[in-house]
Scaffold this motif. Structure first.
Motif, short mmCIF file in Angstrom:
data_model
loop_
_atom_site.label_atom_id
_atom_site.label_comp_id
_atom_site.label_asym_id
_atom_site.label_seq_id
_atom_site.Cartn_x
_atom_site.Cartn_y
_atom_site.Cartn_z
N VAL A 170 -12.29 0.81 -5.48
CA VAL A 170 -10.90 0.94 -5.92
C VAL A 170 -9.96 0.97 -4.71
CG1 VAL A 170 -9.24 2.54 -6.98
CG2 VAL A 170 -11.42 2.05 -8.12
N PHE A 171 -10.30 1.77 -3.71
CA PHE A 171 -9.46 1.86 -2.52
C PHE A 171 -9.46 0.54 -1.75
CE2 PHE A 171 -10.67 6.57 -2.73
CZ PHE A 171 -9.58 6.86 -3.55
N MET A 172 -10.61 -0.14 -1.71
CA MET A 172 -10.70 -1.42 -1.02
C MET A 172 -9.80 -2.46 -1.69
SD MET A 172 -12.33 -4.71 -1.11
CE MET A 172 -13.41 -4.45 -2.47
N VAL A 173 -9.80 -2.49 -3.01
CA VAL A 173 -8.96 -3.46 -3.73
C VAL A 173 -7.48 -3.19 -3.45
CG1 VAL A 173 -8.23 -4.20 -6.03
CG2 VAL A 173 -10.66 -4.00 -5.50
N THR A 174 -7.08 -1.93 -3.45
CA THR A 174 -5.67 -1.62 -3.19
C THR A 174 -5.30 -1.95 -1.74
OG1 THR A 174 -6.24 0.70 -2.79
CG2 THR A 174 -5.48 0.13 -4.99
N TRP A 175 -6.21 -1.69 -0.82
CA TRP A 175 -5.95 -2.03 0.58
C TRP A 175 -5.78 -3.55 0.72
CZ3 TRP A 175 -10.24 -1.94 4.85
CH2 TRP A 175 -9.68 -2.25 6.09
N PHE A 176 -6.68 -4.29 0.12
CA PHE A 176 -6.61 -5.75 0.23
C PHE A 176 -5.35 -6.31 -0.43
CE2 PHE A 176 -10.89 -6.16 1.91
CZ PHE A 176 -10.76 -7.31 2.68
N ALA A 177 -4.90 -5.69 -1.50
CA ALA A 177 -3.65 -6.15 -2.13
C ALA A 177 -2.52 -6.11 -1.10
CB ALA A 177 -3.32 -5.30 -3.35
N GLY A 178 -2.43 -5.03 -0.36
CA GLY A 178 -1.40 -4.92 0.67
C GLY A 178 -1.63 -5.86 1.83
N VAL A 179 -2.88 -6.00 2.25
CA VAL A 179 -3.21 -6.87 3.38
C VAL A 179 -2.98 -8.35 3.02
CG1 VAL A 179 -5.13 -7.67 4.84
CG2 VAL A 179 -4.79 -5.25 4.48
N PHE A 180 -3.09 -8.68 1.75
CA PHE A 180 -2.78 -10.05 1.33
C PHE A 180 -1.27 -10.27 1.24
CE2 PHE A 180 -6.97 -10.56 -1.22
CZ PHE A 180 -7.62 -11.01 -0.08
N TYR A 181 -0.54 -9.28 0.78
CA TYR A 181 0.89 -9.47 0.52
C TYR A 181 1.77 -9.32 1.76
CZ TYR A 181 5.34 -9.36 -1.92
OH TYR A 181 6.62 -9.64 -2.34
N LEU A 182 1.42 -8.40 2.64
CA LEU A 182 2.26 -8.15 3.82
C LEU A 182 2.46 -9.41 4.68
CD1 LEU A 182 3.95 -6.15 5.43
CD2 LEU A 182 1.84 -5.41 6.57
N PRO A 183 1.40 -10.14 5.04
CA PRO A 183 1.62 -11.37 5.82
C PRO A 183 2.42 -12.43 5.05
CG PRO A 183 -0.64 -10.64 6.03
CD PRO A 183 -0.02 -9.83 4.93
N ARG A 184 2.34 -12.41 3.72
CA ARG A 184 3.15 -13.33 2.93
C ARG A 184 4.62 -12.96 3.08
NH1 ARG A 184 3.04 -18.25 1.76
NH2 ARG A 184 0.83 -17.87 1.99
N LEU A 185 4.92 -11.66 3.14
CA LEU A 185 6.30 -11.24 3.42
C LEU A 185 6.74 -11.73 4.79
CD1 LEU A 185 6.42 -7.56 2.08
CD2 LEU A 185 7.48 -9.59 1.07
N PHE A 186 5.81 -11.70 5.76
CA PHE A 186 6.13 -12.21 7.10
C PHE A 186 6.52 -13.69 7.04
CE2 PHE A 186 2.90 -9.04 9.09
CZ PHE A 186 3.80 -7.99 8.96
N VAL A 187 5.81 -14.46 6.22
CA VAL A 187 6.12 -15.89 6.07
C VAL A 187 7.57 -16.05 5.63
CG1 VAL A 187 5.64 -17.97 4.72
CG2 VAL A 187 3.74 -16.59 5.57
N TYR A 188 7.92 -15.35 4.56
CA TYR A 188 9.28 -15.48 4.02
C TYR A 188 10.33 -14.89 4.96
CZ TYR A 188 6.63 -16.59 -0.17
OH TYR A 188 5.77 -17.15 -1.06
N HIS A 189 9.98 -13.81 5.62
CA HIS A 189 10.91 -13.19 6.57
C HIS A 189 11.19 -14.15 7.73
CE1 HIS A 189 12.12 -9.16 8.68
NE2 HIS A 189 13.06 -10.09 8.81
N ALA A 190 10.16 -14.81 8.23
CA ALA A 190 10.33 -15.75 9.33
C ALA A 190 11.20 -16.95 8.93
CB ALA A 190 8.98 -16.23 9.85
N MET A 191 11.28 -17.23 7.64
CA MET A 191 12.09 -18.34 7.14
C MET A 191 13.52 -17.92 6.83
SD MET A 191 9.24 -20.00 4.57
CE MET A 191 10.35 -21.17 3.85
N THR A 192 13.79 -16.63 6.82
CA THR A 192 15.10 -16.12 6.44
C THR A 192 16.11 -16.31 7.56
OG1 THR A 192 14.12 -14.46 5.02
CG2 THR A 192 16.36 -14.04 5.73
#
Length: 139
Positions: free
Chosen positions: A9-31
């Protein structure tokens, strides 16, 4: 089995964040507007600090399983050593994401959105490898 269940359970929640945070970086770098820049800074900071406790709990329960039974059962098997190495890489990746959050917060980002798209794939590869190693125990 409770240890393994909570670990997963904790691993899945950690991975959810680890998958989404770099995606935010992608969009932030384009802003290119200030309002968007500030919004991404808040989202990245909140997600990083939300995700970090899940990493700690994943590691805590994983090492608890190692101590309780897994090391005695699998300690001489190569797959477990490779899995632990990959987890170390993932922890380093997570901490590096924290460094990137701070760089964005200080308006010091030096990478393009394309770089972040590639960076975003690292945890996917690690997840595939760790799951296959843990389930198949190939060597």
């Amino acid at each position: 089995m409770w240890l393994k269940a909570w670990h997963l359970v904790f691993m899945v929640t950690w991975f959810a964040g680890v998958f989404y945070l770099p995606r935010l970086f992608v969009y932030h770098a384009m802003t290119d507007d200030e309002a968007g820049n500030e919004r991404f800074k808040v989202m990245e900071r909140k997600l990083y600090y939300f995700t970090t406790p899940w990493m700690i709990l994943t590691l805590l329960f994983g090492f608890w399983m190692l101590y309780d039974y897994a090391w005695a059962a699998f300690g001489k098997m190569l797959w477990l050593h490779i899995k632990l190495l990959l987890i170390g890489v993932l922890v380093a990746y997570h901490l590096y994401c924290g460094k990137l959050v701070r760089e964005f917060a200080e308006d010091r980002n030096s990478h393009s959105h394309v770089w972040y798209r590639w960076f975003n794939e690292v945890p996917v590869v690690i997840l595939f490898a760790v799951v296959l190693l843990a389930v198949l125990k190939p060597f």
